[in-house]
Write a protein that holds these residues in place. Structure first.
Motif, PDB file in Angstrom:
ATOM      1  N   LYS A  31     -50.978  -1.730  14.939  1.00 51.01           N
ATOM      2  CA  LYS A  31     -50.068  -2.804  14.508  1.00 51.01           C
ATOM      3  C   LYS A  31     -50.682  -4.179  14.714  1.00 51.01           C
ATOM      4  O   LYS A  31     -50.298  -5.137  14.044  1.00 51.01           O
ATOM      5  CB  LYS A  31     -48.734  -2.707  15.258  1.00 51.01           C
ATOM      6  N   GLU A  41     -49.345   0.301   6.088  1.00 46.16           N
ATOM      7  CA  GLU A  41     -47.883   0.289   6.095  1.00 46.16           C
ATOM      8  C   GLU A  41     -47.295   1.673   6.267  1.00 46.16           C
ATOM      9  O   GLU A  41     -46.372   1.886   7.033  1.00 46.16           O
ATOM     10  CB  GLU A  41     -47.359  -0.339   4.805  1.00 46.16           C
ATOM     11  N   SER A  42     -47.853   2.642   5.551  1.00 42.18           N
ATOM     12  CA  SER A  42     -47.311   3.994   5.635  1.00 42.18           C
ATOM     13  C   SER A  42     -47.526   4.585   7.019  1.00 42.18           C
ATOM     14  O   SER A  42     -46.680   5.295   7.547  1.00 42.18           O
ATOM     15  CB  SER A  42     -47.955   4.893   4.576  1.00 42.18           C
ATOM     16  N   LEU A  44     -47.799   2.888   9.852  1.00 42.63           N
ATOM     17  CA  LEU A  44     -47.047   2.151  10.860  1.00 42.63           C
ATOM     18  C   LEU A  44     -45.594   2.596  10.948  1.00 42.63           C
ATOM     19  O   LEU A  44     -44.933   2.380  11.948  1.00 42.63           O
ATOM     20  CB  LEU A  44     -47.094   0.647  10.557  1.00 42.63           C
ATOM     21  N   VAL A  45     -45.107   3.220   9.918  1.00 43.07           N
ATOM     22  CA  VAL A  45     -43.729   3.699   9.944  1.00 43.07           C
ATOM     23  C   VAL A  45     -43.545   4.696  11.080  1.00 43.07           C
ATOM     24  O   VAL A  45     -42.512   4.734  11.739  1.00 43.07           O
ATOM     25  CB  VAL A  45     -43.370   4.355   8.588  1.00 43.07           C
ATOM     26  N   GLU A  46     -44.563   5.502  11.337  1.00 44.38           N
ATOM     27  CA  GLU A  46     -44.397   6.573  12.315  1.00 44.38           C
ATOM     28  C   GLU A  46     -45.152   6.353  13.619  1.00 44.38           C
ATOM     29  O   GLU A  46     -44.746   6.836  14.656  1.00 44.38           O
ATOM     30  CB  GLU A  46     -44.892   7.894  11.703  1.00 44.38           C
ATOM     31  N   ASP A  47     -46.269   5.650  13.570  1.00 47.10           N
ATOM     32  CA  ASP A  47     -47.158   5.692  14.724  1.00 47.10           C
ATOM     33  C   ASP A  47     -47.842   4.342  14.917  1.00 47.10           C
ATOM     34  O   ASP A  47     -47.940   3.541  13.997  1.00 47.10           O
ATOM     35  CB  ASP A  47     -48.220   6.770  14.494  1.00 47.10           C
ATOM     36  N   ASN A  48     -48.292   4.115  16.129  1.00 46.63           N
ATOM     37  CA  ASN A  48     -49.059   2.898  16.411  1.00 46.63           C
ATOM     38  C   ASN A  48     -50.182   3.244  17.380  1.00 46.63           C
ATOM     39  O   ASN A  48     -50.145   2.867  18.551  1.00 46.63           O
ATOM     40  CB  ASN A  48     -48.147   1.817  16.986  1.00 46.63           C
TER      41      ASN A  48
END
Ligand SMILES: [Fe+2]
Length: 185
Positions: A31, A41-42, A44-48
């Motif tokens: 992030k 973007e895809s 970052l929706v689930e994981d960092n």
């Protein structure tokens, strides 16, 4: 010499640096550098995930002619087709740098402000000289953690903003034929 805070010799340099990295790492999470990746973007929706961590030592006094040094662990991973990489930066003004590979397999991208690109493969015991004026970004193209050390002049200013704003101009993608460097549109 008084106020010398850098030991004149560091026994087992790599091991000691690593220990200190483990104790006080400076981490870059996905992030933190989302805009650098095409498909961030895809993800970052689930994981960092932690992309890399580094430790640096700036000697004091750090006047002209001294050397700072540090180590980076860049983890293996992909964002879409794109390998994990460092943010990348220019040095403002004059000031070169030396990278030395310790473990893993990397591809170092070197870029002038005019958009000229050079690449160097970095593995254990590879030494790369980065001349003044060339931005540098490391890409982990292997399956294990890429570890490298760096040595640079004290007092230089790091310009991360230019890369954040303009991008690096090239991406390194994983393909069936191995890493492929492609120009960004
Ligand atoms: Fe640098």
């Amino acid at each position: 010499m008084k106020n010398l805070k850098v030991p004149l010799a560091i026994e087992n340099y790599i091991d000691n640096l690593h220990k200190r990295v483990t104790e006080a790492p400076l981490g870059r999470y996905l992030k933190d550098m989302a805009g650098a990746y095409q498909d961030a973007e895809s993800v970052l929706v689930e994981d960092n995930p932690l992309v890399y961590r580094f430790w640096t030592f700036e000697p004091f006094p750090g006047g002209e002619g001294e050397l700072a040094f540090g180590m980076t662990d860049l983890y293996p991973g992909l964002v879409g087709q794109e390998y994990f990489m460092t943010a990348g930066h220019f040095h403002r003004g004059s000031g070169g740098e030396i990278y030395v590979g310790v473990a893993g397999e990397g591809l170092l991208l070197l870029l002038t402000r005019d958009g000229e690109l050079e690449t160097r493969t970095v593995v254990k015991d590879t030494l790369v000289y980065i001349p003044s004026g060339w931005a540098h970004r490391m890409v982990n193209i292997g399956d294990e953690t890429l570890r490298f050390t760096a040595f640079w002049p004290t007092g230089i200013e790091h310009d991360y903003a230019s890369i954040r704003r303009d991008g690096f101009g090239y991406r390194v993608l994983k393909t069936e034929d191995g890493p492929k460097v492609v120009k960004c549109k």
